[in-house]
Motif scaffolding. Structure first.
Motif, PDB file in Angstrom:
ATOM      1  N   VAL A 194       0.855  -1.192   0.000  1.00 49.09           N
ATOM      2  CA  VAL A 194       0.000   0.000   0.000  1.00 49.09           C
ATOM      3  C   VAL A 194       0.888   1.239   0.000  1.00 49.09           C
ATOM      4  O   VAL A 194       1.909   1.287   0.701  1.00 49.09           O
ATOM      5  CB  VAL A 194      -0.927   0.030   1.231  1.00 49.09           C
ATOM      6  CG1 VAL A 194      -1.791   1.293   1.240  1.00 49.09           C
ATOM      7  CG2 VAL A 194      -1.806  -1.211   1.292  1.00 49.09           C
ATOM      8  N   LEU A 195       0.504   2.231  -0.775  1.00 50.74           N
ATOM      9  CA  LEU A 195       1.154   3.541  -0.764  1.00 50.74           C
ATOM     10  C   LEU A 195       0.113   4.591  -0.430  1.00 50.74           C
ATOM     11  O   LEU A 195      -0.920   4.681  -1.099  1.00 50.74           O
ATOM     12  CB  LEU A 195       1.770   3.859  -2.128  1.00 50.74           C
ATOM     13  CG  LEU A 195       2.279   5.296  -2.315  1.00 50.74           C
ATOM     14  CD1 LEU A 195       3.504   5.554  -1.434  1.00 50.74           C
ATOM     15  CD2 LEU A 195       2.602   5.572  -3.786  1.00 50.74           C
ATOM     16  N   MET A 196       0.364   5.368   0.607  1.00 52.00           N
ATOM     17  CA  MET A 196      -0.467   6.545   0.881  1.00 52.00           C
ATOM     18  C   MET A 196       0.234   7.734   0.244  1.00 52.00           C
ATOM     19  O   MET A 196       1.386   8.025   0.550  1.00 52.00           O
ATOM     20  CB  MET A 196      -0.626   6.755   2.382  1.00 52.00           C
ATOM     21  CG  MET A 196      -1.589   7.869   2.741  1.00 52.00           C
ATOM     22  SD  MET A 196      -1.667   8.133   4.542  1.00 52.00           S
ATOM     23  CE  MET A 196      -3.048   9.273   4.638  1.00 52.00           C
ATOM     24  N   PHE A 197      -0.478   8.414  -0.667  1.00 51.83           N
ATOM     25  CA  PHE A 197       0.162   9.466  -1.452  1.00 51.83           C
ATOM     26  C   PHE A 197      -0.801  10.631  -1.616  1.00 51.83           C
ATOM     27  O   PHE A 197      -2.016  10.460  -1.634  1.00 51.83           O
ATOM     28  CB  PHE A 197       0.566   8.931  -2.830  1.00 51.83           C
ATOM     29  CG  PHE A 197       1.542   9.804  -3.558  1.00 51.83           C
ATOM     30  CD1 PHE A 197       2.843   9.942  -3.111  1.00 51.83           C
ATOM     31  CD2 PHE A 197       1.157  10.489  -4.707  1.00 51.83           C
ATOM     32  CE1 PHE A 197       3.748  10.749  -3.781  1.00 51.83           C
ATOM     33  CE2 PHE A 197       2.046  11.304  -5.389  1.00 51.83           C
ATOM     34  CZ  PHE A 197       3.356  11.430  -4.927  1.00 51.83           C
ATOM     35  N   SER A 198      -0.229  11.829  -1.720  1.00 48.09           N
ATOM     36  CA  SER A 198      -1.047  13.046  -1.862  1.00 48.09           C
ATOM     37  C   SER A 198      -1.388  13.263  -3.332  1.00 48.09           C
ATOM     38  O   SER A 198      -0.496  13.472  -4.158  1.00 48.09           O
ATOM     39  CB  SER A 198      -0.287  14.255  -1.302  1.00 48.09           C
ATOM     40  OG  SER A 198       1.041  14.299  -1.806  1.00 48.09           O
ATOM     41  N   ILE A 199      -2.676  13.191  -3.646  1.00 49.23           N
ATOM     42  CA  ILE A 199      -3.128  13.319  -5.030  1.00 49.23           C
ATOM     43  C   ILE A 199      -4.273  14.313  -5.124  1.00 49.23           C
ATOM     44  O   ILE A 199      -5.302  14.160  -4.468  1.00 49.23           O
ATOM     45  CB  ILE A 199      -3.604  11.959  -5.603  1.00 49.23           C
ATOM     46  CG1 ILE A 199      -2.469  10.931  -5.582  1.00 49.23           C
ATOM     47  CG2 ILE A 199      -4.129  12.144  -7.023  1.00 49.23           C
ATOM     48  CD1 ILE A 199      -2.890   9.556  -6.094  1.00 49.23           C
ATOM     49  N   ASN A 200      -4.069  15.319  -5.933  1.00 47.96           N
ATOM     50  CA  ASN A 200      -5.144  16.222  -6.355  1.00 47.96           C
ATOM     51  C   ASN A 200      -4.647  16.948  -7.599  1.00 47.96           C
ATOM     52  O   ASN A 200      -3.452  16.905  -7.915  1.00 47.96           O
ATOM     53  CB  ASN A 200      -5.567  17.184  -5.230  1.00 47.96           C
ATOM     54  CG  ASN A 200      -4.460  18.122  -4.809  1.00 47.96           C
ATOM     55  OD1 ASN A 200      -3.852  18.800  -5.638  1.00 47.96           O
ATOM     56  ND2 ASN A 200      -4.168  18.173  -3.511  1.00 47.96           N
ATOM     57  N   PRO A 201      -5.517  17.599  -8.347  1.00 50.76           N
ATOM     58  CA  PRO A 201      -5.072  18.228  -9.596  1.00 50.76           C
ATOM     59  C   PRO A 201      -4.084  19.364  -9.387  1.00 50.76           C
ATOM     60  O   PRO A 201      -3.285  19.655 -10.280  1.00 50.76           O
ATOM     61  CB  PRO A 201      -6.377  18.720 -10.236  1.00 50.76           C
ATOM     62  CG  PRO A 201      -7.381  18.742  -9.144  1.00 50.76           C
ATOM     63  CD  PRO A 201      -6.982  17.663  -8.192  1.00 50.76           C
ATOM     64  N   MET A 202      -4.111  20.008  -8.223  1.00 51.51           N
ATOM     65  CA  MET A 202      -3.139  21.059  -7.951  1.00 51.51           C
ATOM     66  C   MET A 202      -1.735  20.471  -7.902  1.00 51.51           C
ATOM     67  O   MET A 202      -0.794  21.027  -8.468  1.00 51.51           O
ATOM     68  CB  MET A 202      -3.473  21.750  -6.621  1.00 51.51           C
ATOM     69  CG  MET A 202      -2.499  22.855  -6.230  1.00 51.51           C
ATOM     70  SD  MET A 202      -3.125  23.861  -4.864  1.00 51.51           S
ATOM     71  CE  MET A 202      -3.129  22.682  -3.511  1.00 51.51           C
ATOM     72  N   PHE A 203      -1.578  19.323  -7.229  1.00 52.46           N
ATOM     73  CA  PHE A 203      -0.272  18.699  -7.144  1.00 52.46           C
ATOM     74  C   PHE A 203       0.150  18.092  -8.478  1.00 52.46           C
ATOM     75  O   PHE A 203       1.304  18.182  -8.872  1.00 52.46           O
ATOM     76  CB  PHE A 203      -0.281  17.601  -6.074  1.00 52.46           C
ATOM     77  CG  PHE A 203      -0.424  18.109  -4.665  1.00 52.46           C
ATOM     78  CD1 PHE A 203      -0.283  19.445  -4.356  1.00 52.46           C
ATOM     79  CD2 PHE A 203      -0.700  17.219  -3.636  1.00 52.46           C
ATOM     80  CE1 PHE A 203      -0.420  19.907  -3.062  1.00 52.46           C
ATOM     81  CE2 PHE A 203      -0.829  17.664  -2.330  1.00 52.46           C
ATOM     82  CZ  PHE A 203      -0.701  19.015  -2.046  1.00 52.46           C
ATOM     83  N   ASP A 204      -0.783  17.454  -9.153  1.00 50.37           N
ATOM     84  CA  ASP A 204      -0.445  16.781 -10.407  1.00 50.37           C
ATOM     85  C   ASP A 204      -0.121  17.750 -11.529  1.00 50.37           C
ATOM     86  O   ASP A 204       0.745  17.488 -12.362  1.00 50.37           O
ATOM     87  CB  ASP A 204      -1.618  15.898 -10.862  1.00 50.37           C
ATOM     88  CG  ASP A 204      -1.631  14.534 -10.190  1.00 50.37           C
ATOM     89  OD1 ASP A 204      -0.702  14.240  -9.407  1.00 50.37           O
ATOM     90  OD2 ASP A 204      -2.568  13.764 -10.464  1.00 50.37           O
ATOM     91  N   LEU A 205      -0.826  18.879 -11.587  1.00 47.56           N
ATOM     92  CA  LEU A 205      -0.779  19.748 -12.757  1.00 47.56           C
ATOM     93  C   LEU A 205      -0.081  21.077 -12.527  1.00 47.56           C
ATOM     94  O   LEU A 205       0.265  21.758 -13.497  1.00 47.56           O
ATOM     95  CB  LEU A 205      -2.204  20.036 -13.250  1.00 47.56           C
ATOM     96  CG  LEU A 205      -3.077  18.819 -13.522  1.00 47.56           C
ATOM     97  CD1 LEU A 205      -4.482  19.242 -13.899  1.00 47.56           C
ATOM     98  CD2 LEU A 205      -2.470  17.950 -14.597  1.00 47.56           C
ATOM     99  N   VAL A 206       0.114  21.463 -11.276  1.00 54.01           N
ATOM    100  CA  VAL A 206       0.626  22.804 -11.003  1.00 54.01           C
ATOM    101  C   VAL A 206       1.946  22.765 -10.257  1.00 54.01           C
ATOM    102  O   VAL A 206       2.957  23.298 -10.718  1.00 54.01           O
ATOM    103  CB  VAL A 206      -0.401  23.624 -10.186  1.00 54.01           C
ATOM    104  CG1 VAL A 206       0.139  25.019  -9.927  1.00 54.01           C
ATOM    105  CG2 VAL A 206      -1.710  23.701 -10.936  1.00 54.01           C
ATOM    106  N   LEU A 207       1.975  22.111  -9.095  1.00 55.07           N
ATOM    107  CA  LEU A 207       3.171  22.141  -8.262  1.00 55.07           C
ATOM    108  C   LEU A 207       4.263  21.249  -8.841  1.00 55.07           C
ATOM    109  O   LEU A 207       4.003  20.174  -9.373  1.00 55.07           O
ATOM    110  CB  LEU A 207       2.842  21.679  -6.844  1.00 55.07           C
ATOM    111  CG  LEU A 207       1.763  22.473  -6.108  1.00 55.07           C
ATOM    112  CD1 LEU A 207       1.646  21.991  -4.686  1.00 55.07           C
ATOM    113  CD2 LEU A 207       2.069  23.964  -6.132  1.00 55.07           C
ATOM    114  N   ASN A 208       5.502  21.719  -8.714  1.00 57.20           N
ATOM    115  CA  ASN A 208       6.670  20.924  -9.105  1.00 57.20           C
ATOM    116  C   ASN A 208       6.574  20.437 -10.546  1.00 57.20           C
ATOM    117  O   ASN A 208       7.019  19.346 -10.881  1.00 57.20           O
ATOM    118  CB  ASN A 208       6.834  19.716  -8.174  1.00 57.20           C
ATOM    119  CG  ASN A 208       6.906  20.126  -6.724  1.00 57.20           C
ATOM    120  OD1 ASN A 208       7.605  21.071  -6.381  1.00 57.20           O
ATOM    121  ND2 ASN A 208       6.177  19.420  -5.875  1.00 57.20           N
TER     122      ASN A 208
END
Length: 380
Positions: A169-183
């Motif tokens: 299992v991987l607990m990971f931070s996912i939302n469109p802000m992280f995927d598309l904007v940050l880093n």
């Protein structure tokens, strides 16, 4: 409620789960009522990373007599010292606080034993060299951990964890802000990976896209944190898209990523968990998030998620609360309510000694020292 396989673990988990973090400051009754409502609605997975003793005890009461109805995702290496949350790779401290969690939950097993917050290769090295990973494997062999997981915010480090073969299992931070904007250093077109979406003018961070595909390939189930971006995505003023997303849209975005099994929503009341679970009955058009991306900007780097992973603070500043109050003053202007909230803080931003330890720990590159200076100037 809809249920999904949690990777290759053999667990079937609810698409909407609950993160216990926001119950930390709530009463026993509120915690029990919220947990009972969640389980009555079909929620069957709970994350407990918090080390604060009372919230652990209260959550234990909330699942008492229903322990077999919920998968507990409990974290090792999350500790409580000097009245503050902290993260440690010390084996003896880690043993003490995971055993404390067993005791406070009144349970002799934890379904998903999570290695807490591995965001650098040094973290991973220390966990192995200090005996943490061996101890987790021992607990799994004994049946005290039914399966093993790891939490991370960094896609490259998380890929290393997935490839290790240790974790299911991987607990990971996912939302469109992280995927598309940050880093967003390396991006990959959605068109090249139709499983990620079909919006031709949007790109996803390459490392994150690779991580999701790798988890799917390896049979590692993803449980999602930071689905709502600490509420930032729900407000036009703080969203990088300049329009508010709905809870349904945020949940649907995360559930649309490869390998995602459950979205863990932080809830502090019965009504909040009811709102989250209403996703299951929402119409397709209520879940559709595609139109939001037309407003994409790149202004959210360094945004605080109010997670307090920057702690412990040597002078006991509650960085998350201080920053949240500051952000609200920035967005909506100063008011008496914010002044009262700030005045009630046990330690003020002006006490910051600028040691920089918080900024090194922060998974979201927040400029904490500058924020504390601004908060002190504004409120004091």
């Amino acid at each position: 409620m809809n249920y999904r396989k949690l990777g290759n673990t053999g667990f079937l988990v609810s698409e909407v789960g609950i993160g216990g973090e926001y119950l930390e400051d709530e009463s026993l009754k509120t915690t029990v009522d919220t947990m009972h409502a969640a389980m009555d609605l079909g929620v069957n997975i709970l994350d407990i990373f918090m080390s604060e003793p009372n919230v652990r005890t209260n959550l234990g009461a909330g699942i008492k007599d229903r322990r077999d109805k919920i998968y507990v995702q409990g974290h090792i290496c999350s500790i409580w010292e000097n009245g503050q949350y902290g993260r440690s790779r010390d084996l003896e401290k880690s043993k003490f606080f995971i055993n404390d969690l067993f005791t406070r939950l009144d349970s002799d097993y934890i379904d998903i034993g999570m290695l807490h917050y591995v965001d650098t290769m040094d973290d991973w090295r220390d966990a192995k060299q200090n005996g943490i990973v061996d101890y987790m494997l021992k607990l799994k062999q004994q049946g005290r951990f039914r399966t093993l997981g790891v939490s991370s915010h960094d896609p490259l480090v998380a890929q290393e964890m997935v490839n290790s073969g240790v974790f299911g299992v991987l607990m990971f931070s996912i939302n469109p802000m992280f995927d598309l904007v940050l880093n967003q250093v390396e991006t990959i077109d959605y068109l090249e990976h139709p499983e990620l979406g079909n919006i031709d003018h949007i790109s996803i961070n390459k490392s994150r896209a690779q991580l999701y595909s790798l988890c799917e390939e390896k049979g590692v189930g993803i449980t999602v944190m930071k689905t709502l971006g600490a509420g930032r995505l729900l407000k036009a003023e703080s969203s990088p898209f300049k329009v508010p997303m709905t809870v349904n849209q945020c949940i649907h975005y995360a559930l649309s990523r490869p390998a995602v099994s459950s979205v863990l929503i932080g809830a502090r009341s019965v009504s909040e968990i009811e709102d989250a679970v209403s996703y299951c009955d929402a119409a397709d058009e209520e879940k559709d998030y595609s139109a939001v991306f037309a407003h994409l900007t790149n202004e959210q780097s360094g945004a605080c998620m109010y997670c307090n992973h920057c702690l412990p603070c040597p002078v006991h500043i509650d960085v998350a609360q201080s920053t949240r109050i500051l952000d609200e003053a920035r967005q909506y202007g100063m008011n008496d309510s914010l002044r009262r909230e700030y005045a009630a803080l046990g330690h003020k931003a002006s006490e910051c000694v600028a040691c920089g330890a918080c900024e090194k720990r922060c998974p979201f590159a927040v400029r904490v020292i500058d924020n504390m200076k601004e908060a002190a100037a504004l409120f004091e």
